[in-house]
Design a protein around this motif. Structure first.
Motif, PDB file in Angstrom:
ATOM      1  N   SER A 199     -11.051 -44.810  91.602  1.00 44.97           N
ATOM      2  CA  SER A 199     -11.322 -45.605  90.398  1.00 44.97           C
ATOM      3  C   SER A 199     -10.188 -46.602  90.213  1.00 44.97           C
ATOM      4  O   SER A 199      -9.049 -46.354  90.624  1.00 44.97           O
ATOM      5  N   LEU A 200     -10.544 -47.753  89.638  1.00 45.31           N
ATOM      6  CA  LEU A 200      -9.581 -48.844  89.449  1.00 45.31           C
ATOM      7  C   LEU A 200      -9.263 -49.013  87.962  1.00 45.31           C
ATOM      8  O   LEU A 200     -10.164 -48.921  87.121  1.00 45.31           O
ATOM      9  N   HIS A 201      -8.002 -49.274  87.661  1.00 41.25           N
ATOM     10  CA  HIS A 201      -7.555 -49.416  86.277  1.00 41.25           C
ATOM     11  C   HIS A 201      -6.616 -50.612  86.168  1.00 41.25           C
ATOM     12  O   HIS A 201      -5.732 -50.769  87.006  1.00 41.25           O
ATOM     13  N   ALA A 202      -6.836 -51.425  85.142  1.00 44.74           N
ATOM     14  CA  ALA A 202      -6.042 -52.655  84.991  1.00 44.74           C
ATOM     15  C   ALA A 202      -5.089 -52.535  83.802  1.00 44.74           C
ATOM     16  O   ALA A 202      -5.534 -52.435  82.659  1.00 44.74           O
ATOM     17  N   ASP A 203      -3.784 -52.529  84.081  1.00 48.17           N
ATOM     18  CA  ASP A 203      -2.797 -52.509  82.999  1.00 48.17           C
ATOM     19  C   ASP A 203      -2.618 -53.908  82.423  1.00 48.17           C
ATOM     20  O   ASP A 203      -2.291 -54.077  81.260  1.00 48.17           O
ATOM     21  N   ARG A 204      -2.791 -54.904  83.301  1.00 48.36           N
ATOM     22  CA  ARG A 204      -2.876 -56.317  82.888  1.00 48.36           C
ATOM     23  C   ARG A 204      -4.145 -56.831  83.529  1.00 48.36           C
ATOM     24  O   ARG A 204      -4.652 -56.214  84.460  1.00 48.36           O
ATOM     25  N   GLU A 205      -4.618 -57.982  83.136  1.00 47.83           N
ATOM     26  CA  GLU A 205      -5.785 -58.576  83.804  1.00 47.83           C
ATOM     27  C   GLU A 205      -5.473 -58.672  85.312  1.00 47.83           C
ATOM     28  O   GLU A 205      -4.413 -59.181  85.692  1.00 47.83           O
ATOM     29  N   CYS A 206      -6.388 -58.163  86.125  1.00 50.89           N
ATOM     30  CA  CYS A 206      -6.143 -58.088  87.574  1.00 50.89           C
ATOM     31  C   CYS A 206      -7.187 -58.872  88.353  1.00 50.89           C
ATOM     32  O   CYS A 206      -8.364 -58.883  87.978  1.00 50.89           O
ATOM     33  N   VAL A 207      -6.755 -59.473  89.444  1.00 51.30           N
ATOM     34  CA  VAL A 207      -7.698 -60.069  90.399  1.00 51.30           C
ATOM     35  C   VAL A 207      -7.404 -59.453  91.770  1.00 51.30           C
ATOM     36  O   VAL A 207      -6.256 -59.456  92.227  1.00 51.30           O
ATOM     37  N   LEU A 208      -8.449 -58.891  92.383  1.00 50.12           N
ATOM     38  CA  LEU A 208      -8.303 -58.232  93.687  1.00 50.12           C
ATOM     39  C   LEU A 208      -9.231 -58.857  94.713  1.00 50.12           C
ATOM     40  O   LEU A 208     -10.438 -58.981  94.476  1.00 50.12           O
ATOM     41  N   PHE A 209      -8.668 -59.215  95.861  1.00 49.59           N
ATOM     42  CA  PHE A 209      -9.455 -59.622  97.022  1.00 49.59           C
ATOM     43  C   PHE A 209      -9.679 -58.355  97.842  1.00 49.59           C
ATOM     44  O   PHE A 209      -8.837 -57.461  97.849  1.00 49.59           O
ATOM     45  N   SER A 210     -10.818 -58.255  98.533  1.00 51.41           N
ATOM     46  CA  SER A 210     -11.007 -57.098  99.415  1.00 51.41           C
ATOM     47  C   SER A 210     -11.903 -57.456 100.588  1.00 51.41           C
ATOM     48  O   SER A 210     -12.646 -58.440 100.539  1.00 51.41           O
ATOM     49  N   PHE A 211     -11.784 -56.665 101.662  1.00 51.12           N
ATOM     50  CA  PHE A 211     -12.657 -56.858 102.819  1.00 51.12           C
ATOM     51  C   PHE A 211     -12.969 -55.523 103.497  1.00 51.12           C
ATOM     52  O   PHE A 211     -12.194 -54.564 103.385  1.00 51.12           O
ATOM     53  N   SER A 212     -14.116 -55.497 104.178  1.00 52.16           N
ATOM     54  CA  SER A 212     -14.553 -54.266 104.842  1.00 52.16           C
ATOM     55  C   SER A 212     -15.551 -54.604 105.954  1.00 52.16           C
ATOM     56  O   SER A 212     -15.965 -55.757 106.097  1.00 52.16           O
ATOM     57  N   ASP A 213     -15.959 -53.559 106.676  1.00 56.81           N
ATOM     58  CA  ASP A 213     -16.931 -53.737 107.772  1.00 56.81           C
ATOM     59  C   ASP A 213     -18.387 -53.625 107.292  1.00 56.81           C
ATOM     60  O   ASP A 213     -19.278 -53.334 108.092  1.00 56.81           O
ATOM     61  N   ARG A 214     -18.629 -53.852 106.023  1.00 54.55           N
ATOM     62  CA  ARG A 214     -19.965 -53.631 105.461  1.00 54.55           C
ATOM     63  C   ARG A 214     -21.110 -54.313 106.225  1.00 54.55           C
ATOM     64  O   ARG A 214     -22.176 -53.708 106.399  1.00 54.55           O
ATOM     65  N   PRO A 215     -20.935 -55.570 106.715  1.00 54.28           N
ATOM     66  CA  PRO A 215     -22.057 -56.212 107.417  1.00 54.28           C
ATOM     67  C   PRO A 215     -22.532 -55.409 108.633  1.00 54.28           C
ATOM     68  O   PRO A 215     -23.728 -55.369 108.928  1.00 54.28           O
ATOM     69  N   VAL A 216     -21.602 -54.770 109.308  1.00 53.30           N
ATOM     70  CA  VAL A 216     -21.961 -53.977 110.493  1.00 53.30           C
ATOM     71  C   VAL A 216     -22.769 -52.764 110.056  1.00 53.30           C
ATOM     72  O   VAL A 216     -23.823 -52.451 110.616  1.00 53.30           O
TER      73      VAL A 216
END
Ligand code: GTQ
Length: 351
Positions: free
Chosen positions: A323-340
């Protein structure tokens, strides 16, 4: 009436006899499935990949130190590989993907080459360096997401006045699994630029396509996804919509010509979590690499918590509930092998 099938008489286990049998067939490279079946076909993902965080505060001095030890020219690519602690020595951050921090100092050139592996660049620090792909330069700014498609010539340079550091994400382990890797160095150090900077963004980044557009490959024709536009989109959504219980405001990057994934092997995302957001538990089968762009927050899994800050990189393995929690406003980039996984009917998620 068919007669009942007689039950086989209980066999006294004969370990010694079995061992001798295994030894005999082993010489011909043959092995008994029943000894390994439950490790091969598991009830749920069983990955050697573990949750991990790479802290910018700790890594930055080492990245800069590497700049004193070796030139970009000597190294070809001056990169510190981010190895998953469960996969040491294998140059991978998840079981299927590679990641590293690449440094290019003012005045340096990372010479042109091409390879089967697809690469993404996510700019973490500094401005003024460029990457050139297929005759077009892209000047990098923090938060920009840039694509190097498979088998396209690419070189990097830094005509600016500050060190530039970006996160490389490549599908090296996938291409290796398939034994389909090729690489070629260019005869020249840098490719000749034949297009104007910003041309691909003008052509493909305005919800329009050239009249005669025919896809030439599965990778997006748009090489550059500037942070400014992504940030603006997320801010607009955050103002107008309720956050998703697990992801808050999360968008996926697309190939603008197809609406599909930007690369055939790697999916990319950007999400905004308002200050105080406390996400519900979530898991999916695509081990995911996150890079923190803005803010401060936490990722919780099991009874553990990792605190993150801008430019930290963290990994959540396949099927690990987090689970993700934001103490300040957060922006996260992410990547994964989902297309495969999606292409192979394998992808699953659970909220
Ligand atoms: O920039 O071409 O991190 O070829 C690893 C291999 C970057 C690159 C990496 C590469 C590159």
């Amino acid at each position: 009436m068919p007669s009942a099938v007689p039950k086989p008489a209980a066999q006294p286990t004969n370990q010694a006899e079995r061992k001798a049998f295994y030894k005999k067939i082993e010489k011909a490279s043959v092995a008994p499935l029943w000894e390994v079946l439950h490790d091969l076909i598991t009830r749920a993902p069983k990955t050697p990949c573990v949750p991990a965080i790479f802290r910018w505060r700790e890594l930055l001095p080492w990245v800069l130190e590497s700049g004193k030890l070796i030139t970009a020219k000597e190294a070809e690519r001056r990169v510190l590989v981010l190895e998953n602690p469960g996969l040491r020595g294998q140059a991978r951050i998840t079981h299927s993907l590679y990641a590293g921090l690449q440094l290019i100092l003012p005045g340096e050139v990372a010479r042109a080459h091409r390879h089967s592996q697809t690469a993404l660049r996510f700019v973490l620090s500094g401005s003024g360096a460029f990457t050139a792909v297929e005759g077009e330069r892209v000047t990098m700014h923090p938060g920009d997401f840039i694509i190097t498609p498979s088998w396209t010539w690419h070189d990097h340079g830094n005509p600016g006045d500050e060190p530039v550091i970006w996160l490389d994400g490549l599908d090296i382990p996938i291409v290796e699994l398939l034994d389909a890797q090729f690489m070629e160095p260019m005869h020249a150090e840098s490719q000749v630029t034949s297009r104007t900077e910003g041309q691909s963004l003008a052509r493909y980044g305005a919800n329009m396509l050239p009249l005669d557009y025919r896809p030439s490959r599965k990778t997006s024709p748009l090489a550059w996804y500037p942070y400014e536009r992504t940030r603006e989109a997320l801010a607009g959504i955050a103002k107008a919509e309720e956050p998703h219980p697990a992801h808050a405001h999360k968008l996926q990057y697309v190939n603008p010509a197809t609406g599909g994934y930007p690369m055939p092997t790697i999916a990319t995302f950007m999400q905004l979590m308002p200050q105080g957001f406390s996400g519900k538990s979530y898991r999916s089968t695509d081990s995911t690499v996150f890079a923190v762009v803005e803010g401060k927050g936490r990722v919780c899994f099991g009874d553990e918590t990792l605190h993150f800050e801008p430019r930290d990189v963290f990994v959540m393995p396949s099927w690990t509930a987090y689970s993700l929690h934001a103490d300040r406003e957060c922006v996260l980039f992410s990547f994964s092998d989902r297309p495969v996984q999606v292409a192979l009917d394998l992808w699953r998620e659970e909220a």
